[in-house]
Design an enzyme around this catalytic site. Structure first.
Site, PDB file in Angstrom:
ATOM      1  N   ASP A  76      28.922 126.511  -7.473  1.00 57.06           N
ATOM      2  CA  ASP A  76      30.054 125.582  -7.093  1.00 57.06           C
ATOM      3  C   ASP A  76      31.165 126.158  -6.595  1.00 57.06           C
ATOM      4  OD1 ASP A  76      31.308 122.817  -6.952  1.00 57.06           O
ATOM      5  OD2 ASP A  76      32.609 123.840  -8.276  1.00 57.06           O
TER       6      ASP A  76
ATOM      7  N   ARG B  10      33.419 124.307   1.623  1.00 58.87           N
ATOM      8  CA  ARG B  10      33.374 122.682   1.806  1.00 58.87           C
ATOM      9  C   ARG B  10      34.891 122.566   2.320  1.00 58.87           C
ATOM     10  NH1 ARG B  10      32.246 119.888  -3.167  1.00 58.87           N
ATOM     11  NH2 ARG B  10      32.875 118.022  -2.152  1.00 58.87           N
TER      12      ARG B  10
ATOM     13  N   SER C 197      29.488 118.690  -7.415  1.00 55.89           N
ATOM     14  CA  SER C 197      30.170 119.878  -7.815  1.00 55.89           C
ATOM     15  C   SER C 197      31.135 119.632  -9.081  1.00 55.89           C
ATOM     16  CB  SER C 197      31.491 119.889  -6.601  1.00 55.89           C
ATOM     17  OG  SER C 197      32.662 120.291  -6.946  1.00 55.89           O
TER      18      SER C 197
HETATM   19  N1  URA Z   1      36.638 117.601  -7.307  1.00 54.45           N
HETATM   20  C1  URA Z   1      35.909 118.567  -7.540  1.00 54.45           C
HETATM   21  O1  URA Z   1      35.537 119.171  -8.476  1.00 54.45           O
HETATM   22  N2  URA Z   1      34.657 118.484  -6.571  1.00 54.45           N
HETATM   23  C2  URA Z   1      34.852 117.851  -5.373  1.00 54.45           C
HETATM   24  O2  URA Z   1      33.809 118.028  -4.502  1.00 54.45           O
HETATM   25  C3  URA Z   1      35.909 116.948  -5.273  1.00 54.45           C
HETATM   26  C4  URA Z   1      36.726 117.078  -6.156  1.00 54.45           C
END
Ligand code: URA
Length: 443
Positions: free
Chosen positions: A159, A166, A181
């Protein structure tokens, strides 16, 4: 199987198998990918979506890319926000809940896009260390019921990499990617109960209630599959929360709430509601009983004391609680009155305060990052003296800008007019709480 096969398959709109998803995440874990191919796959997922099964498999693969903590029989509950402007709710909420005998193992993020991050806010407390090891995190939870830290290197390894990519490739606003995520981190950090504050509106990643409900269903179902009882609350993110945007400013506002000096308004309403929801779900008690516990914890200063213990434990300077001049201070403070922006008028109502624009303003004053490497000015930000529905006249002070950059103050001042809408007729103030979606209501 190659990475290109997987990109092509998703690009053409087909579902990925569990093996293909595991391969994708494993390649990240073993550092066997190039950013451009992962970016292409993320964009394909963004446009073609993922079924629930694919999303659940992606989450599982991301959890397995690192360690999963187990707090065994300790009662745990965490809260996560999908990201807002002026959203400092976690700061008072975590000590409130921890002071009610529930452990809060909170791993948070940094600012993303126009939204602020809990870690950046906490770091405005001189000395505060958000980088505990996983062992330190676990033992602090046992000792204090509370730790507020960054994702450690062992948690949801994939992640960390995907989140940064991202952000840089405009692929944040995707229901499967957000689900995987958030849930991979929360499952891995070991919480058994979770309340998610899902922001909806102009200042949020989810722009309307329908999208938000779809995301809520995915979050709750993935939680169920992994033993995390998840409740989602949809809240309005059309105007910034509370009065302050910016790191040290938001910590000050949080301390004021914990001291009992803020007793109404959206920040108070959301903090007490979310805290009570966490307590009621975790202890399986009624909402009103939980709400009383929250109010008692603030009134008795037990929550404030818990926050002090947290600051001390994580090496911060507890003097900030008594003396706000211990925080970094901006060199320039500029007050802005209604007449400076709107010229002459008699009286008008505030119709709109564009949270998204205000998030960007705070960033350009120095409170956020434009690039991953940028450093943050913890003193920068905005104090907002108006809320939607307020009646103002030309002499109403509406904002104070805090910055160390004169040119940013000038630039933001020029843009403010477009981010605040006025109305001649009265505006009805709505509660920020749109709806609560319980884990029992989703099959
Ligand atoms: N918070 C997160 O941890 N991940 C996301 O993709 C969006 C908000």
């Amino acid at each position: 199987m190659t990475f290109i096969d997987i990109i092509r398959k998703k690009r053409d709109g087909f579902n990925l198998t569990k093996d293909e998803i595991n391969y994708f995440i494993n390649q990240i874990k073993t550092n066997n990918v190039v950013d451009y191919q992962v970016s292409a796959l993320l964009m394909a997922i963004f446009f073609k979506g993922m079924t629930f099964e694919e999303t659940a498999n992606l989450t599982e693969a991301m959890v397995n890319s690192g360690t999963r903590v187990d707090f065994e029989d300790i009662l745990t509950c965490d809260k996560h926000s999908t990201g807002g402007v002026g959203d400092k709710i976690s700061i008072p909420l975590a000590p409130i809940v921890a002071s009610c005998n529930i452990a809060v193992p909170m791993m948070s993020g940094r600012g993303l896009g126009h939204t602020g991050g809990t870690l950046d806010k906490l770091e405005s407390i001189p000395g505060f260390n958000v980088n505990l090891t996983l062992d330190e995190f676990k033992s602090q939870i046992k000792e204090l019921n509370l730790a507020m830290i960054g994702q450690t290197k062992e948690i949801a390894v994939a992640d960390k990499y995907l989140y940064a990519l991202r952000d840089a490739t405009c692929t944040v606003e995707s229901i499967p990617l957000i689900t995987a995520s958030i849930m991979s981190k929360k499952i891995a950090e070991g919480t058994k109960n979770l309340v998610i504050d899902l922001k909806v509106g102009k200042g949020a990643f989810m722009k309307n209630v329908q999208e938000a409900e779809e995301l809520a269903e995915y979050l709750i179902k993935v939680g169920k599959l992994n033993g995390v009882k998840t409740t989602v609350i949809l809240t309005d993110m059309d105007e910034p929360i509370g009065k302050m945007i910016g790191n040290s400013l938001e910590i000050i506002e949080s301390i004021e709430l914990l001291k009992g000096n803020i007793k109404n308004g959206d920040f108070y309403e959301l903090t007490t509601y979310l805290s009570a929801l966490m307590i009621s779900k975790t202890l399986s008690i009624g909402f009103e009983e939980a709400k009383n516990k929250v109010l008692e914890s603030i009134c008795s200063k037990r929550a404030l004391d818990k926050f002090k213990q947290l600051i001390l434990k994580q090496n911060g300077n507890p003097k900030v609680l008594e003396d706000y001049s211990v925080f970094p201070n901006a060199k320039i403070k500029k007050d802005i009155y209604a007449k400076d922006i709107f010229g002459d008028f008699k009286t008008k109502y505030i119709k709109e305060i564009d949270a998204f624009q205000f998030g960007l303003f705070a960033n350009s004053l120095g409170a956020g990052r434009n690039k991953k490497e940028d450093t943050i000015d913890h003193s920068a930000g905005i104090e907002i003296f108006i809320k939607i529905g307020d009646l103002i006249n030309p002499n109403t002070k509406i904002l104070t800008l805090f910055s160390n950059k004169e040119e940013s103050i000038i630039e933001v001042t020029k843009k403010i007019k477009d981010a605040i809408n006025l109305s001649d007729s009265k505006i009805i103030k709505n509660s920020k709480i749109i709806k609560t979606i319980d884990y029992d209501s989703i099959k």
